[in-house]
Design a protein around this motif. Structure first.
Motif, PDB file in Angstrom:
ATOM      1  N   PRO A 299     143.453   3.385  68.206  1.00 38.43           N
ATOM      2  CA  PRO A 299     144.114   2.603  69.405  1.00 38.43           C
ATOM      3  C   PRO A 299     143.834   3.089  70.411  1.00 38.43           C
ATOM      4  N   LEU A 300     143.738   2.041  71.570  1.00 43.51           N
ATOM      5  CA  LEU A 300     143.557   2.617  73.136  1.00 43.51           C
ATOM      6  C   LEU A 300     144.862   3.245  73.517  1.00 43.51           C
ATOM      7  N   ARG A 301     144.290   4.494  74.285  1.00 44.05           N
ATOM      8  CA  ARG A 301     145.579   5.286  74.775  1.00 44.05           C
ATOM      9  C   ARG A 301     145.571   4.611  76.298  1.00 44.05           C
ATOM     10  N   MET A 302     146.990   4.163  76.733  1.00 41.80           N
ATOM     11  CA  MET A 302     147.371   3.727  77.791  1.00 41.80           C
ATOM     12  C   MET A 302     148.394   3.939  78.513  1.00 41.80           C
ATOM     13  N   LEU A 303     148.399   3.826  79.466  1.00 35.59           N
ATOM     14  CA  LEU A 303     149.377   4.447  80.591  1.00 35.59           C
ATOM     15  C   LEU A 303     149.728   3.725  81.684  1.00 35.59           C
ATOM     16  N   PHE A 304     151.056   3.402  82.060  1.00 33.25           N
ATOM     17  CA  PHE A 304     151.322   2.542  83.269  1.00 33.25           C
ATOM     18  C   PHE A 304     151.598   3.514  84.328  1.00 33.25           C
TER      19      PHE A 304
END
Length: 364
Positions: free
Chosen positions: A239-244
């Motif tokens: 899965p894509l590693r995402m950050l806000f």
């Protein structure tokens, strides 16, 4: 019973102090892009990226339909007595009239819920995050970002103020009660489950419990259907590693949103890994170079006004070189969405998820 936990009030106070006091410019650059209709192409029919990690460039998530619909006015049974919990403890509030309502929170979700219940014509003011077209002409009751303006609220002669403690100062909100206004604090959890629960609470507060329950069931079904639809287009593999990343460059504020912030829920619903939560971050944390490099996200979510406040992606990478060391920085993989939409967790949540999924997996 309507209650509000002490822990969430404390979190709200931190957010107000650290983030919401920042001025959000009311300029054309801050205006939310408007689309005229619902998505014409289902997610499954889009040109989905085979390898989202290899994509280079920014993208913007835009709600296809920003309206709240035209629900008929519900049947109401007033007066109604509810119990709310604020910094003064548990308080019983009797709501005698809902002819003039002010609903406010940091995400604009309470006012949107009132409108979705069919009571939008009773709203007399709005917070800066309430950006639905139907409510855009209401006078603002917040100033300097999300700071409550008691004088502006009292000038509107509201019968009731509904809030959740995420904007303040809280003592100013409580002063409204001393001036004779019914003030009700509701739970407003930044989660998918919280969307329906907020509808139930707002419906109960306004003497329209049946309408609140019906809206909650509808919203829950829409959200679950959208999550299922998104899961079917997420490419296989890691899965894509995402950050806000919350940005207010003019105030020098750079915050990572981790677990229990709402950002984690969005990321999980999009089939991604919330790397801030993975590092053990809870709520909002000031960004450090070390944390950013350790997180190494493939993709970074930002608010539209936030990325504009730092001079766009170029300005961000220049001012914060550590971001440029991450996979997201190297690929300029930033997805922005209007401030009043991305973390709103209100009636348009399914639409927000749809827009973000398109920007992540099928950018134009």
């Amino acid at each position: 019973m309507l209650t509000r936990t002490s822990a969430f009030l404390a979190l709200g106070a931190v957010v107000i102090t650290a983030l919401a006091g920042c001025t959000v410019p009311a300029s054309p650059a801050h205006e939310t892009p408007v689309a005229s209709s619902a998505p014409a192409v289902p997610l499954a029919d889009l040109d989905i990226l085979e390898d989202p990690r290899s994509y280079v460039g920014e993208s913007t998530a835009v709600l296809a339909d920003r309206s709240l619909g035209t629900a008929p006015a519900p049947e109401q049974s007033l007066p109604v007595t509810v119990t709310s919990r604020d910094l003064d403890g548990e308080t019983t509030v009797t709501v005698n009239s809902t002819e003039r309502i002010v609903a406010m929170d940091i995400a604009g979700s309470i006012a949107s819920t009132v409108a979705a219940l069919g009571l939008g014509d009773k709203l007399v003011g709005r917070d800066i995050s309430t950006t639905a077209p139907e409510l855009a002409d209401l006078p603002l009751v917040t100033s300097n970002g999300h700071t409550v303006n008691a004088e502006a609220i009292l000038a509107l002669r509201p019968d009731i103020v509904i809030t959740d403690g995420t904007i303040g100062p809280i003592d100013v909100v409580l002063q409204l009660r001393e001036a004779g206004v019914s003030v009700v604090f509701v739970e407003n959890e930044p989660s998918l489950a919280g969307v329906g629960e907020l509808a139930r609470q707002v419906g109960e507060t306004l003497g329209a419990s049946d309408a609140g329950e019906a809206l909650a069931e509808t919203l829950d079904a829409e959200i679950q259907a959208k999550i299922t639809e998104i899961a079917e287009i997420v490419p296989g593999g890691e899965p894509l590693r995402m950050l806000f990343l919350y940005l207010r460059g003019n105030s020098g504020i750079y915050y990572l949103f981790g677990g229990d912030s709402g950002a984690d829920v969005l990321i999980e619903s999009l089939g991604g890994i919330d790397v801030a939560a993975e590092l053990g971050f809870e709520g909002q944390r000031p960004m450090t170079d070390e944390a950013m490099v350790a997180a190494n996200p493939d993709l970074i979510f930002v608010m539209t006004a936030g990325i504009e406040s730092v001079g766009g992606v170029d300005g961000l990478l220049q001012s914060k070189p550590a971001i440029g060391l991450t996979a997201a920085g190297q690929h300029r993989r930033f997805v922005d969405m209007a401030d009043g939409d991305i973390l709103s967790f209100g009636p348009r949540t399914a639409g927000v998820l749809d827009a973000l999924a398109r920007a992540v997996y099928a950018p134009e």
